[in-house]
Design an enzyme around this catalytic site. Structure first.
Site, PDB file in Angstrom:
ATOM      1  N   THR A  45      42.177 -32.046  32.043  1.00 35.10           N
ATOM      2  CA  THR A  45      43.019 -31.441  32.995  1.00 35.10           C
ATOM      3  C   THR A  45      42.551 -31.145  34.373  1.00 35.10           C
ATOM      4  O   THR A  45      42.963 -30.845  35.303  1.00 35.10           O
ATOM      5  CB  THR A  45      43.177 -29.901  32.512  1.00 35.10           C
TER       6      THR A  45
ATOM      7  N   CYS B 130      27.921 -37.919  42.340  1.00 31.74           N
ATOM      8  CA  CYS B 130      28.906 -38.584  43.153  1.00 31.74           C
ATOM      9  C   CYS B 130      28.317 -39.429  44.393  1.00 31.74           C
ATOM     10  O   CYS B 130      28.497 -40.417  45.013  1.00 31.74           O
ATOM     11  CB  CYS B 130      30.240 -38.157  43.357  1.00 31.74           C
TER      12      CYS B 130
ATOM     13  N   ARG C 118      29.184 -29.653  52.742  1.00 34.77           N
ATOM     14  CA  ARG C 118      30.609 -29.947  52.324  1.00 34.77           C
ATOM     15  C   ARG C 118      31.535 -29.769  53.589  1.00 34.77           C
ATOM     16  O   ARG C 118      31.450 -28.895  54.325  1.00 34.77           O
ATOM     17  CB  ARG C 118      31.018 -28.609  51.283  1.00 34.77           C
TER      18      ARG C 118
ATOM     19  N   HIS D 299      32.999 -39.293  49.824  1.00 36.60           N
ATOM     20  CA  HIS D 299      31.687 -38.726  50.504  1.00 36.60           C
ATOM     21  C   HIS D 299      31.098 -39.624  51.516  1.00 36.60           C
ATOM     22  O   HIS D 299      30.958 -40.691  51.227  1.00 36.60           O
ATOM     23  CB  HIS D 299      30.688 -38.517  49.428  1.00 36.60           C
TER      24      HIS D 299
ATOM     25  N   ASN E 140      34.624 -40.290  45.600  1.00 37.06           N
ATOM     26  CA  ASN E 140      33.691 -39.638  44.641  1.00 37.06           C
ATOM     27  C   ASN E 140      34.267 -39.443  43.392  1.00 37.06           C
ATOM     28  O   ASN E 140      33.720 -39.229  42.216  1.00 37.06           O
ATOM     29  CB  ASN E 140      33.480 -38.144  45.372  1.00 37.06           C
ATOM     30  N   THR E 141      35.680 -39.425  43.214  1.00 39.82           N
ATOM     31  CA  THR E 141      36.365 -39.134  41.992  1.00 39.82           C
ATOM     32  C   THR E 141      36.552 -40.749  41.298  1.00 39.82           C
ATOM     33  O   THR E 141      36.994 -40.723  40.149  1.00 39.82           O
ATOM     34  CB  THR E 141      37.658 -38.312  41.937  1.00 39.82           C
TER      35      THR E 141
HETATM   36  P1  NAP Z   1      37.137 -29.323  37.551  1.00 38.56           P
HETATM   37  O1  NAP Z   1      38.486 -29.951  38.168  1.00 38.56           O
HETATM   38  O2  NAP Z   1      36.669 -28.012  37.198  1.00 38.56           O
HETATM   39  O3  NAP Z   1      37.668 -29.575  36.085  1.00 38.56           O
HETATM   40  C1  NAP Z   1      37.015 -29.194  34.814  1.00 38.56           C
HETATM   41  C2  NAP Z   1      37.666 -29.549  33.283  1.00 38.56           C
HETATM   42  O4  NAP Z   1      36.584 -28.984  32.220  1.00 38.56           O
HETATM   43  C3  NAP Z   1      38.868 -28.791  33.097  1.00 38.56           C
HETATM   44  O5  NAP Z   1      39.814 -29.759  32.376  1.00 38.56           O
HETATM   45  C4  NAP Z   1      38.705 -27.537  32.272  1.00 38.56           C
HETATM   46  O6  NAP Z   1      39.844 -27.381  31.605  1.00 38.56           O
HETATM   47  C5  NAP Z   1      37.568 -28.205  31.512  1.00 38.56           C
HETATM   48  N1  NAP Z   1      36.878 -27.013  30.899  1.00 38.56           N
HETATM   49  C6  NAP Z   1      36.424 -25.928  31.956  1.00 38.56           C
HETATM   50  N2  NAP Z   1      35.516 -25.098  30.806  1.00 38.56           N
HETATM   51  C7  NAP Z   1      35.706 -25.686  29.697  1.00 38.56           C
HETATM   52  C8  NAP Z   1      35.275 -24.926  28.546  1.00 38.56           C
HETATM   53  N3  NAP Z   1      34.701 -23.930  28.170  1.00 38.56           N
HETATM   54  N4  NAP Z   1      35.407 -26.054  27.273  1.00 38.56           N
HETATM   55  C9  NAP Z   1      36.040 -26.996  27.435  1.00 38.56           C
HETATM   56  N5  NAP Z   1      36.637 -27.461  28.527  1.00 38.56           N
HETATM   57  C10 NAP Z   1      36.435 -26.773  29.767  1.00 38.56           C
HETATM   58  O7  NAP Z   1      35.854 -30.360  37.451  1.00 38.56           O
HETATM   59  P2  NAP Z   1      35.735 -31.865  38.046  1.00 38.56           P
HETATM   60  O8  NAP Z   1      35.755 -31.890  39.343  1.00 38.56           O
HETATM   61  O9  NAP Z   1      36.853 -32.523  37.291  1.00 38.56           O
HETATM   62  O10 NAP Z   1      34.340 -32.113  37.346  1.00 38.56           O
HETATM   63  C11 NAP Z   1      34.069 -32.428  35.870  1.00 38.56           C
HETATM   64  C12 NAP Z   1      32.628 -32.810  35.820  1.00 38.56           C
HETATM   65  O11 NAP Z   1      32.467 -34.337  36.410  1.00 38.56           O
HETATM   66  C13 NAP Z   1      31.572 -31.819  36.279  1.00 38.56           C
HETATM   67  O12 NAP Z   1      30.428 -31.828  35.485  1.00 38.56           O
HETATM   68  C14 NAP Z   1      31.417 -32.405  37.746  1.00 38.56           C
HETATM   69  O13 NAP Z   1      29.975 -31.669  38.153  1.00 38.56           O
HETATM   70  C15 NAP Z   1      31.198 -33.745  37.522  1.00 38.56           C
HETATM   71  N6  NAP Z   1      31.474 -34.626  38.826  1.00 38.56           N
HETATM   72  C16 NAP Z   1      32.604 -34.393  39.629  1.00 38.56           C
HETATM   73  C17 NAP Z   1      32.840 -35.069  40.434  1.00 38.56           C
HETATM   74  C18 NAP Z   1      34.117 -34.861  41.646  1.00 38.56           C
HETATM   75  O14 NAP Z   1      34.243 -35.442  42.602  1.00 38.56           O
HETATM   76  N7  NAP Z   1      34.994 -33.800  41.310  1.00 38.56           N
HETATM   77  C19 NAP Z   1      32.413 -36.262  40.732  1.00 38.56           C
HETATM   78  C20 NAP Z   1      31.037 -36.612  39.869  1.00 38.56           C
HETATM   79  C21 NAP Z   1      31.008 -35.676  38.899  1.00 38.56           C
HETATM   80  P3  NAP Z   1      40.843 -26.237  31.980  1.00 38.56           P
HETATM   81  O15 NAP Z   1      41.832 -26.873  32.907  1.00 38.56           O
HETATM   82  O16 NAP Z   1      41.583 -25.917  30.568  1.00 38.56           O
HETATM   83  O17 NAP Z   1      40.156 -24.922  32.447  1.00 38.56           O
END
Ligand code: NAP
Length: 349
Positions: free
Chosen positions: A13, A149, A235, A242, A327-328
């Site tokens: 999600t 990223c 940021r 990025h 980045n994504t």
């Molecule tokens: P995000 O939008 O905050 O999404 C986090 C996800 O993890 C959501 O599906 C959330 O579910 C779930 N989650 C949170 N707490 C949890 C728990 N205790 N147990 C199980 N699921 C849980 O974060 P994101 O940007 O997608 O990033 C995800 C990962 O990728 C992070 O480690 C981040 O550092 C890394 N990353 C991100 C990017 C980027 O550009 N965004 C790039 C490279 C790496 P709910 O919706 O149910 O809360």
């Protein structure tokens, strides 16, 4: 491929999870077999659990799926983990112990000695850490990580320079999009009309991860590359993509034309293997004085390329340039999908 390979998405999600859903929905080799997220989302229809942020619709085959908890038993050979770093560590270990190949976007295991930090064009030979990891941890699966990223795009640019001329030291300054902070990462009151000159934990990642990725694998261990990096991370109020400015000192003298050619001609195993998500050109070099720009260039090669421009001589080090990467997509979901394709092509699955 006669039968598609079932894959699960943890953190389905979130922003990266949504990209994974979007990119895997019509994938020629993989099919989504399970979606999982936090207890807050588990038990809901995906369409109800997610706050969808992408400009395409939620894929029809995914809308009605029920989101599950992030627990082993998801009937998937490959598990894409897009969990927050604090949750990812033990969850990913549980899936690897249960036999899955876990491809993580999180930072929890990136610097573990026996975990490949993989960019398929750059260090595919680090896949040889998989048997080392399996023997050491006594599990049948494996954890593989993609880099931060900003690191991924920086290292894609550095790899051809390291190979052709060697690297001595460099300074990189990032201007990172808000989507990099996740769905609930940066509030509008913080970022509108503003630049945040600090991103927690980001500079150490940019200063250490490239040394592991560009390191040599010797007798089952990585010997880190030897050059120094100074990173400034900011940021900014762009949505995706990025931007990074880089000044670099090389080991051996090279002309501007040599450097340009090394960047533009760079290619790797994903291109040779014609993997479905591989960009034709992992590096796109632009010669206009005002490119790359996030809005215009982040989707180059379907978001899988690093776009480089403003290549010129530097008065302090040797050369300087601007780079941009999604980045994504390449920086997260697309990067790990490309790794999964390489694992299939190399018969790890
Ligand atoms: P995000 O939008 O905050 O999404 C986090 C996800 O993890 C959501 O599906 C959330 O579910 C779930 N989650 C949170 N707490 C949890 C728990 N205790 N147990 C199980 N699921 C849980 O974060 P994101 O940007 O997608 O990033 C995800 C990962 O990728 C992070 O480690 C981040 O550092 C890394 N990353 C991100 C990017 C980027 O550009 N965004 C790039 C490279 C790496 P709910 O919706 O149910 O809360």
């Amino acid at each position: 491929m006669k039968q598609k390979i079932p894959v699960a998405i943890l953190g389905a999600t979130g922003l990266v999870g949504q990209r994974l859903v979007q990119m895997l929905a019509d994938h020629p080799w993989f099919e989504i077999s399970a979606l999982a997220a936090s207890a807050h989302s588990a038990g809901k229809r995906y369409a109800d659990a997610v706050k969808w942020h992408l400009p395409t619709e939620i894929p029809p085959g995914v809308r009605e799926r029920i989101v599950g908890p992030c627990e082993p038993g998801l009937n998937a050979a490959i598990v894409f983990s897009a969990l927050p770093g604090a949750v990812a560590g033990s969850t990913e270990e549980a899936f690897a112990r249960a036999g899955a190949l876990v491809l993580s976007t999180a930072s929890a295991h990136r610097m573990d000695d026996d975990v490949p930090l993989l960019i398929p064009e750059v260090n595919p030979e680090h896949l040889d850490l998989i048997p080392v990891q399996r023997a050491r941890r006594n599990w049948g699966g494996a954890i593989l990580c993609k880099a931060n990223c900003s690191t991924i795009h920086l290292v894609l640019a550095l790899k051809p320079l390291a190979d052709a001329f060697g690297l001595r030291r460099l300074v990189v300054t990032t201007m990172q999009a808000i989507s990099g902070a996740g769905a609930r990462g940066v509030s509008s009151i913080e970022i509108l009309d503003n630049v945040l000159p600090y991103i927690g934990g980001e500079e150490p990642k940019l200063e250490t991860e490239p040394l592991k990725i560009l390191g040599r694998l010797e007798r089952g261990a990585i010997v880190p590359a030897e050059f120094s990096i100074s990173a400034h991370c900011n940021r900014v109020a762009t949505q995706d993509g990025h931007l990074e400015t880089v000044s670099v000192e090389l080991e051996r003298k090279a002309s501007l034309q040599d450097v340009r050619r090394a960047l533009a001609e760079f290619s790797g195993e994903p291109q040779q293997l014609r993997l479905p998500t591989a960009p034709a050109h992992p590096i796109v070099v632009r010669d206009e004085p005002d490119r790359p720009q996030p809005r215009l260039d982040r989707d180059a090669e379907r978001g899988m390329a690093t776009v480089i421009g403003r290549l010129r001589e530097c008065n302090v080090l040797d050369y300087k340039f601007v780079l941009l990467g999604h980045n994504t997509i390449r920086g997260a979901a697309g990067g790990n999908i490309l790794t999964a394709e390489m694992l299939v092509a190399k018969k790890y699955i």
